[in-house]
Design a protein around this motif. Sequence first.
Motif, PDB file in Angstrom:
ATOM      1  N   ILE A 135       0.863  -1.327  -0.155  1.00  0.00           N
ATOM      2  CA  ILE A 135      -0.179   0.005  -0.061  1.00  0.00           C
ATOM      3  C   ILE A 135       0.897   1.061  -0.137  1.00  0.00           C
ATOM      4  N   LEU A 136       1.889   1.231   0.888  1.00  0.00           N
ATOM      5  CA  LEU A 136       3.027   2.305   0.928  1.00  0.00           C
ATOM      6  C   LEU A 136       3.533   2.559  -0.706  1.00  0.00           C
ATOM      7  N   ALA A 137       3.953   1.411  -1.256  1.00  0.00           N
ATOM      8  CA  ALA A 137       4.622   1.583  -2.530  1.00  0.00           C
ATOM      9  C   ALA A 137       3.678   2.173  -3.702  1.00  0.00           C
ATOM     10  N   ALA A 138       2.432   1.648  -3.488  1.00  0.00           N
ATOM     11  CA  ALA A 138       1.446   2.323  -4.456  1.00  0.00           C
ATOM     12  C   ALA A 138       0.967   3.701  -4.059  1.00  0.00           C
ATOM     13  N   GLY A 139       1.690   4.275  -3.191  1.00  0.00           N
ATOM     14  CA  GLY A 139       1.463   5.959  -2.953  1.00  0.00           C
ATOM     15  C   GLY A 139       0.133   6.023  -2.348  1.00  0.00           C
ATOM     16  N   ILE A 154       9.116  -4.593   0.460  1.00  0.00           N
ATOM     17  CA  ILE A 154       8.929  -3.304  -0.390  1.00  0.00           C
ATOM     18  C   ILE A 154      10.650  -2.947  -1.115  1.00  0.00           C
ATOM     19  N   THR A 155      10.421  -2.346  -2.195  1.00  0.00           N
ATOM     20  CA  THR A 155      11.660  -2.233  -3.014  1.00  0.00           C
ATOM     21  C   THR A 155      11.477  -0.915  -3.266  1.00  0.00           C
ATOM     22  N   GLY A 156      12.856  -0.363  -3.558  1.00  0.00           N
ATOM     23  CA  GLY A 156      13.118   1.261  -3.975  1.00  0.00           C
ATOM     24  C   GLY A 156      13.039   2.282  -2.501  1.00  0.00           C
ATOM     25  N   GLN A 157      13.318   3.387  -2.764  1.00  0.00           N
ATOM     26  CA  GLN A 157      13.331   4.364  -1.724  1.00  0.00           C
ATOM     27  C   GLN A 157      11.867   5.069  -1.783  1.00  0.00           C
ATOM     28  N   HIS A 158      11.549   5.335  -0.574  1.00  0.00           N
ATOM     29  CA  HIS A 158      10.365   5.954  -0.385  1.00  0.00           C
ATOM     30  C   HIS A 158      10.614   7.283   1.037  1.00  0.00           C
ATOM     31  N   LEU A 159      10.467   8.473   0.311  1.00  0.00           N
ATOM     32  CA  LEU A 159      11.042   9.565   1.372  1.00  0.00           C
ATOM     33  C   LEU A 159       9.731   9.798   2.328  1.00  0.00           C
ATOM     34  N   LEU A 160      10.363  10.129   3.477  1.00  0.00           N
ATOM     35  CA  LEU A 160       9.401  10.562   4.401  1.00  0.00           C
ATOM     36  C   LEU A 160       9.810  11.870   5.036  1.00  0.00           C
ATOM     37  N   GLU A 161       8.780  12.642   5.586  1.00  0.00           N
ATOM     38  CA  GLU A 161       9.148  13.948   6.233  1.00  0.00           C
ATOM     39  C   GLU A 161       9.839  13.708   7.635  1.00  0.00           C
ATOM     40  N   ASP A 162      10.354  14.727   8.233  1.00  0.00           N
ATOM     41  CA  ASP A 162      10.858  14.656   9.604  1.00  0.00           C
ATOM     42  C   ASP A 162       9.899  14.292  10.408  1.00  0.00           C
ATOM     43  N   PRO A 163       9.975  13.382  11.712  1.00  0.00           N
ATOM     44  CA  PRO A 163       8.957  13.003  12.278  1.00  0.00           C
ATOM     45  C   PRO A 163       8.023  14.098  12.887  1.00  0.00           C
ATOM     46  N   HIS A 164       6.861  14.143  13.086  1.00  0.00           N
ATOM     47  CA  HIS A 164       6.014  15.187  13.728  1.00  0.00           C
ATOM     48  C   HIS A 164       5.511  14.656  14.882  1.00  0.00           C
ATOM     49  N   VAL A 165       5.819  13.276  15.355  1.00  0.00           N
ATOM     50  CA  VAL A 165       5.544  12.713  16.607  1.00  0.00           C
ATOM     51  C   VAL A 165       6.810  12.019  17.126  1.00  0.00           C
ATOM     52  N   VAL A 166       7.381  12.548  18.299  1.00  0.00           N
ATOM     53  CA  VAL A 166       8.284  11.764  19.063  1.00  0.00           C
ATOM     54  C   VAL A 166       8.061  11.823  20.537  1.00  0.00           C
ATOM     55  N   ILE A 167       7.767  10.555  20.883  1.00  0.00           N
ATOM     56  CA  ILE A 167       7.365  10.328  22.287  1.00  0.00           C
ATOM     57  C   ILE A 167       8.001   9.274  22.878  1.00  0.00           C
TER      58      ILE A 167
END
Length: 204
Positions: A148-152, A176-189
């Motif tokens: 599901i992530l790879a499918a965008g 999963i293959t390939g790179q998938h960029l994430l933003e910086d974490p908005h939750v860190v607990i």
Amino acid sequence: MGTVIMHSVMSVDGFIADENDQVGPLHDWYFNGDTPITESSDGQYDHSGAGSGVKVPRASAEYVRSIWAAIGTIVMGRNLFDLVNGWEGKPPAGEHVVVVSHRPKPEGWHPEASYHFVDDVTAAIGKAQELAGERMVAVNAGEVGGQILAAGLVDEVAMDVVPVVFGSGKRYFGSITGQHLLEDPHVVIQSDRVLHLSYRVRRH
């Protein structure tokens, strides 16, 4: 449409279970804390009903409550459905479940439960969003979550990281293959025996 969040507990080396689908200590923090996350009829939090027995560390409680309360539909793979027998028709959060599977719902299985079997990840997310409305769609990590992530189709990736090294097993992102960029974490607990992280998926 509600947000689609891929969410699971994992080891520090990225596994959600071992090769035999055993989770070891990954879920211990759900039961070793001092704070119930479900609310009783008189407005006090207790551990009756859905989420029975769940008592999390105090630092985790507000975050876990907010996630569970926001979920409208859970999306899971057939392997997990079979392992837990679909939680006997009563998901831990939300009212609906979409199971990604090429096999139909078992005949006679909890006909009262809002469980829907779909054989394609894109169709599964579409059905999950239809059922959830403005509420969150929670996708279990693993092979189906990775697809599901790879499918965008994932908006956020949330991890509850437990301080244990598995070495091998079932990966959070599946194969999963390939790179998938994430933003910086908005939750860190930082909590007791668990670190909660959440990242928005970067759109190209």
